[in-house]
Every structure is written in structure tokens, then in C-alpha cells.
Scaffold this motif. Structure first.
Motif, PDB file in Angstrom:
ATOM      1  N   MET A   1     -16.350  19.848   5.243  1.00 57.74           N
ATOM      2  CA  MET A   1     -15.612  18.657   5.475  1.00 57.74           C
ATOM      3  C   MET A   1     -15.737  17.309   4.907  1.00 57.74           C
ATOM      4  O   MET A   1     -17.027  17.124   4.996  1.00 57.74           O
ATOM      5  CB  MET A   1     -14.468  18.178   6.625  1.00 57.74           C
ATOM      6  N   THR A   2     -15.223  17.125   3.857  1.00 55.44           N
ATOM      7  CA  THR A   2     -15.602  15.724   2.676  1.00 55.44           C
ATOM      8  C   THR A   2     -14.834  14.531   2.813  1.00 55.44           C
ATOM      9  O   THR A   2     -13.728  15.154   4.008  1.00 55.44           O
ATOM     10  CB  THR A   2     -15.690  15.903   1.195  1.00 55.44           C
ATOM     11  N   THR A   3     -15.204  13.279   3.061  1.00 55.80           N
ATOM     12  CA  THR A   3     -15.084  12.591   2.955  1.00 55.80           C
ATOM     13  C   THR A   3     -14.460  11.210   2.707  1.00 55.80           C
ATOM     14  O   THR A   3     -14.069  10.079   2.734  1.00 55.80           O
ATOM     15  CB  THR A   3     -15.182  11.833   4.785  1.00 55.80           C
ATOM     16  N   ALA A   4     -14.366  12.011   1.763  1.00 57.81           N
ATOM     17  CA  ALA A   4     -13.939  10.691   0.283  1.00 57.81           C
ATOM     18  C   ALA A   4     -12.450  10.328   0.239  1.00 57.81           C
ATOM     19  O   ALA A   4     -12.268   9.043  -0.557  1.00 57.81           O
ATOM     20  CB  ALA A   4     -14.243  11.942  -1.190  1.00 57.81           C
ATOM     21  N   TYR A   5     -11.466  10.749   0.867  1.00 57.61           N
ATOM     22  CA  TYR A   5     -10.210  10.335   0.920  1.00 57.61           C
ATOM     23  C   TYR A   5     -10.204   9.815   2.546  1.00 57.61           C
ATOM     24  O   TYR A   5      -9.138   9.413   2.640  1.00 57.61           O
ATOM     25  CB  TYR A   5      -9.008  11.339   0.267  1.00 57.61           C
ATOM     26  N   VAL A   6     -10.759  10.419   2.988  1.00 54.67           N
ATOM     27  CA  VAL A   6     -10.632   9.491   4.430  1.00 54.67           C
ATOM     28  C   VAL A   6     -10.726   7.398   4.465  1.00 54.67           C
ATOM     29  O   VAL A   6      -9.926   7.753   5.585  1.00 54.67           O
ATOM     30  CB  VAL A   6     -11.505  10.168   5.250  1.00 54.67           C
ATOM     31  N   GLY A   7     -11.614   7.258   4.288  1.00 55.68           N
ATOM     32  CA  GLY A   7     -11.421   5.808   4.248  1.00 55.68           C
ATOM     33  C   GLY A   7     -10.387   5.295   3.312  1.00 55.68           C
ATOM     34  O   GLY A   7     -10.234   4.002   3.964  1.00 55.68           O
ATOM     35  N   SER A   8      -9.668   5.615   2.681  1.00 57.17           N
ATOM     36  CA  SER A   8      -8.653   4.778   1.894  1.00 57.17           C
ATOM     37  C   SER A   8      -7.685   5.104   2.840  1.00 57.17           C
ATOM     38  O   SER A   8      -6.801   4.703   2.726  1.00 57.17           O
ATOM     39  CB  SER A   8      -8.579   5.507   0.372  1.00 57.17           C
ATOM     40  N   ALA A   9      -7.430   6.581   3.366  1.00 57.86           N
ATOM     41  CA  ALA A   9      -6.376   6.507   4.487  1.00 57.86           C
ATOM     42  C   ALA A   9      -6.365   6.278   5.514  1.00 57.86           C
ATOM     43  O   ALA A   9      -5.227   5.379   5.835  1.00 57.86           O
ATOM     44  CB  ALA A   9      -6.528   8.438   4.515  1.00 57.86           C
ATOM     45  N   ALA A  10      -7.306   6.000   5.976  1.00 62.69           N
ATOM     46  CA  ALA A  10      -7.137   4.584   6.849  1.00 62.69           C
ATOM     47  C   ALA A  10      -7.063   3.440   7.051  1.00 62.69           C
ATOM     48  O   ALA A  10      -5.925   3.115   7.595  1.00 62.69           O
ATOM     49  CB  ALA A  10      -9.344   4.174   7.683  1.00 62.69           C
ATOM     50  N   GLN A  11      -7.363   2.860   5.326  1.00 58.04           N
ATOM     51  CA  GLN A  11      -7.345   1.835   4.889  1.00 58.04           C
ATOM     52  C   GLN A  11      -5.686   1.778   4.970  1.00 58.04           C
ATOM     53  O   GLN A  11      -4.806   0.268   5.056  1.00 58.04           O
ATOM     54  CB  GLN A  11      -7.893   1.291   3.916  1.00 58.04           C
ATOM     55  N   ARG A  12      -4.966   2.265   4.746  1.00 55.35           N
ATOM     56  CA  ARG A  12      -3.890   2.224   3.594  1.00 55.35           C
ATOM     57  C   ARG A  12      -3.044   2.384   5.577  1.00 55.35           C
ATOM     58  O   ARG A  12      -1.566   0.997   5.906  1.00 55.35           O
ATOM     59  CB  ARG A  12      -3.080   3.223   2.938  1.00 55.35           C
ATOM     60  N   LEU A  13      -3.613   2.934   6.140  1.00 52.82           N
ATOM     61  CA  LEU A  13      -2.831   3.080   8.230  1.00 52.82           C
ATOM     62  C   LEU A  13      -3.034   1.927   8.754  1.00 52.82           C
ATOM     63  O   LEU A  13      -1.640   0.950   9.099  1.00 52.82           O
ATOM     64  CB  LEU A  13      -3.425   4.527   8.518  1.00 52.82           C
ATOM     65  N   ARG A  14      -3.771   1.059   7.810  1.00 53.15           N
ATOM     66  CA  ARG A  14      -4.549  -0.641   9.082  1.00 53.15           C
ATOM     67  C   ARG A  14      -3.381  -1.541   8.245  1.00 53.15           C
ATOM     68  O   ARG A  14      -2.691  -1.746   9.161  1.00 53.15           O
ATOM     69  CB  ARG A  14      -5.621  -0.650   8.918  1.00 53.15           C
ATOM     70  N   THR A  15      -3.422  -1.010   6.731  1.00 51.70           N
ATOM     71  CA  THR A  15      -2.582  -2.289   6.264  1.00 51.70           C
ATOM     72  C   THR A  15      -1.631  -2.440   5.905  1.00 51.70           C
ATOM     73  O   THR A  15      -0.667  -3.055   6.263  1.00 51.70           O
ATOM     74  CB  THR A  15      -2.967  -2.153   5.271  1.00 51.70           C
ATOM     75  N   VAL A  16      -0.639  -1.121   6.232  1.00 45.80           N
ATOM     76  CA  VAL A  16       0.542  -0.705   5.495  1.00 45.80           C
ATOM     77  C   VAL A  16       1.110  -0.186   6.522  1.00 45.80           C
ATOM     78  O   VAL A  16       2.326  -0.380   6.958  1.00 45.80           O
ATOM     79  CB  VAL A  16       0.895  -0.185   4.560  1.00 45.80           C
ATOM     80  N   GLY A  17       0.974   0.545   7.230  1.00 43.76           N
ATOM     81  CA  GLY A  17       1.134   1.468   8.269  1.00 43.76           C
ATOM     82  C   GLY A  17       1.575   2.674   7.580  1.00 43.76           C
ATOM     83  O   GLY A  17       1.835   3.926   8.882  1.00 43.76           O
ATOM     84  N   THR A  18       1.417   3.523   6.813  1.00 45.54           N
ATOM     85  CA  THR A  18       1.674   4.192   5.923  1.00 45.54           C
ATOM     86  C   THR A  18       0.925   4.965   5.321  1.00 45.54           C
ATOM     87  O   THR A  18       0.218   4.091   3.926  1.00 45.54           O
ATOM     88  CB  THR A  18       3.463   5.057   5.639  1.00 45.54           C
ATOM     89  N   TYR A  19       1.079   6.313   4.990  1.00 44.29           N
ATOM     90  CA  TYR A  19      -0.197   6.675   3.413  1.00 44.29           C
ATOM     91  C   TYR A  19       0.860   8.362   3.232  1.00 44.29           C
ATOM     92  O   TYR A  19       0.594   8.995   4.577  1.00 44.29           O
ATOM     93  CB  TYR A  19      -1.855   6.880   4.047  1.00 44.29           C
ATOM     94  N   LEU A  20       0.660   8.478   1.733  1.00 44.71           N
ATOM     95  CA  LEU A  20       0.731  10.225   1.496  1.00 44.71           C
ATOM     96  C   LEU A  20      -0.208  10.420   0.951  1.00 44.71           C
ATOM     97  O   LEU A  20      -0.220   9.890  -0.053  1.00 44.71           O
ATOM     98  CB  LEU A  20       2.457   9.912   0.672  1.00 44.71           C
ATOM     99  N   MET A  21      -1.016  11.129   1.539  1.00 44.50           N
ATOM    100  CA  MET A  21      -1.738  11.809   1.092  1.00 44.50           C
ATOM    101  C   MET A  21      -1.039  13.282   0.018  1.00 44.50           C
ATOM    102  O   MET A  21      -0.477  14.168   0.315  1.00 44.50           O
ATOM    103  CB  MET A  21      -2.791  12.777   2.533  1.00 44.50           C
ATOM    104  N   ARG A  22      -2.314  13.642  -1.089  1.00 43.89           N
ATOM    105  CA  ARG A  22      -1.701  13.909  -1.973  1.00 43.89           C
ATOM    106  C   ARG A  22      -2.363  15.366  -1.512  1.00 43.89           C
ATOM    107  O   ARG A  22      -3.337  15.594  -0.888  1.00 43.89           O
ATOM    108  CB  ARG A  22      -1.262  13.477  -3.578  1.00 43.89           C
ATOM    109  N   PRO A  23      -1.723  16.137  -2.765  1.00 37.67           N
ATOM    110  CA  PRO A  23      -2.486  17.995  -2.296  1.00 37.67           C
ATOM    111  C   PRO A  23      -3.451  17.581  -2.535  1.00 37.67           C
ATOM    112  O   PRO A  23      -4.505  18.224  -1.514  1.00 37.67           O
ATOM    113  CB  PRO A  23      -1.634  18.803  -2.925  1.00 37.67           C
ATOM    114  N   ALA A  24      -4.519  17.404  -3.966  1.00 41.21           N
ATOM    115  CA  ALA A  24      -5.281  17.753  -4.097  1.00 41.21           C
ATOM    116  C   ALA A  24      -5.999  17.055  -3.273  1.00 41.21           C
ATOM    117  O   ALA A  24      -7.401  17.176  -2.691  1.00 41.21           O
ATOM    118  CB  ALA A  24      -5.607  17.487  -5.529  1.00 41.21           C
TER     119      ALA A  24
END
Length: 237
Positions: free
Chosen positions: A1-24
């Protein structure tokens, strides 16, 4: 598993409360290609009728599994199968009512896609709260609709699940229009709306400070039924 997108998803969850992760993003994170979702989607042909949704006139199939996730080592342990219970201050339709669903099949539990997805979600849950052990509920859903009978993915309307992290993954949909997912803050501010159309689209939410719901689906071609297959996974301390 790669983690390139995990940090940005976590950041949006902490600040906004939601995140839409696209299929790519999700495919790249899990190390799979788009074709993996078609194979994974075969598990949805093994779901069983949801008799509780039928009481409300909703045609829905589902199964249910319960796990313990350990943050330190990413370990995942199946827990004994039992009733599905909604926590207090969550889904208003089923509070204090035990619901019994068929367990996940062994093939579903052992599927590498599910295992990788649970690992990813465990990382995101731990980014929201420093919890060592998590209660993880895994529920594949199939919602059906016909020309005269709209399908209701969330008959309870906007709601919480009473957990820390809630996720909804689109696995497949056919001949369906509608099914728009919306997320609102606790004070009613609109945060996000999107129709999950492409397999591998993952909607994430910090359930402690958001509400979510999905609009009905209807057939695009009235001569054929509409279908929406999703996987809902929640993490709670």
C-alpha cells in the motif's frame, strides 16, 4: 500500500470533517487497478435481504461483520457474530433495537481488497483520535429500485452512525440516477455533495461532527431495475 494520498485525506478529515477520495487516489493507495472492483463486486451477489428495511418499503440486501483493529501493528481480528446495534444519538430509526443480519462470507473477509481497505481506514481513524483498539463494523449494501419504487439508501435521512470514522465506498451501480451523498456539519452547514458513480469512489467523514445522507435512486431505463452497491465501514473506539 502506498501512502501518497493518506496524509491529505487525514488533513481534510481533521479540518473540514469530510473528504471524497477519487478512484485514482484510492486505487493508487491500495495498489490495485480499476478492474479489481469488478472482481470485488461479485461478493454483492451473495447478500441477503434486509427485512428491517423492507418494513419501511425499501428493497435492500446486506450482510454484516464485526472486527477489532489494533493501531500499533495494524492487526485485524474478527469478532463473534452478533446483533447489529445502533449507538445512542445516531440513527433515529433503530436506536435500542437489535437487528440481526447474515454474516460476511469467508471469501469476502479474506479478500485482499477488503484487507487493504481496512488497513487504510484504520490509519485514517487513528489520525482522528489516538485510540489503540477500534471496533470496526463492515456492511456491504445493495439498494434496488424500479420505475414505481424508488430505492432509499438512507431511509432515515440525515444522520450520524455514532462512531468516529464513517466511510462509504461505491463498488458498482447500474441503470441508476440519483443517489447523491451529502455531508453537513453539526450546525447544518453544507460541506459536500457528490454522486458516487465510479467504482472505487470513497466518501469519508468524521462522524462526531458531521451528518450524512443519500438521496433516492431511480432507474434510468424504466424497463430495468436500478442497482447501487456500496460498502459502509465504520471505526469506533
Amino acid at each position: 500500500m502506498t501512502t501518497a494520498y493518506v496524509g491529505s485525506a487525514a488533513q481534510r478529515l481533521r479540518t473540514v470533517g469530510t473528504y471524497l477520495m477519487r478512484p485514482a487516489e484510492l486505487n493508487g493507495t491500495l495498489g490495485i487497478d480499476a478492474g479489481a472492483w469488478q472482481l470485488f463486486g461479485r461478493h454483492w451477489n451473495e447478500l441477503a435481504p434486509d427485512v428491517y428495511a423492507a418494513e419501511l418499503g425499501t428493497r435492500r440486501l446486506r450482510r454484516y461483520g464485526h472486527f477489532r483493529f489494533t493501531a500499533a501493528d495494524g492487526g485485524l481480528e474478527p469478532l463473534p457474530h452478533g446483533a447489529f446495534v445502533q449507538p445512542d444519538n445516531s440513527n433515529p430509526l433503530y436506536i435500542e433495537r437489535d437487528r440481526h443480519f447474515e454474516p460476511l462470507t469467508e471469501e469476502f473477509v479474506d479478500d485482499p481488497v477488503l484487507q487493504s481497505l481496512l488497513s487504510l481506514l484504520g490509519q485514517l481513524a487513528t489520525a482522528l483520535d489516538d485510540v489503540e483498539r477500534w471496533s470496526v463494523k463492515v456492511t456491504p449494501f445493495r439498494v434496488l429500485a424500479s420505475a414505481g419504487d424508488a430505492g432509499q439508501p438512507t431511509p432515515e435521512g440525515l444522520h450520524r452512525d455514532g462512531v468516529t470514522l464513517v466511510s462509504s465506498l461505491l463498488v458498482s451501480r447500474d441503470n441508476a440516477v440519483g443517489g447523491e451523498s451529502s455531508v453537513f456539519s453539526a450546525n447544518g452547514r453544507h460541506l459536500l455533495s457528490a454522486i458516487l458513480e465510479t467504482p472505487g469512489t470513497l466518501l469519508l467523514g468524521d462522524d462526531r461532527k458531521t451528518l450524512h445522507g443519500v438521496s433516492p435512486i431511480r432507474p434510468r431505463d424504466a424497463a430495468r431495475p436500478a442497482r447501487r452497491d456500496v460498502l459502509v465501514i465504520t471505526f469506533a473506539p
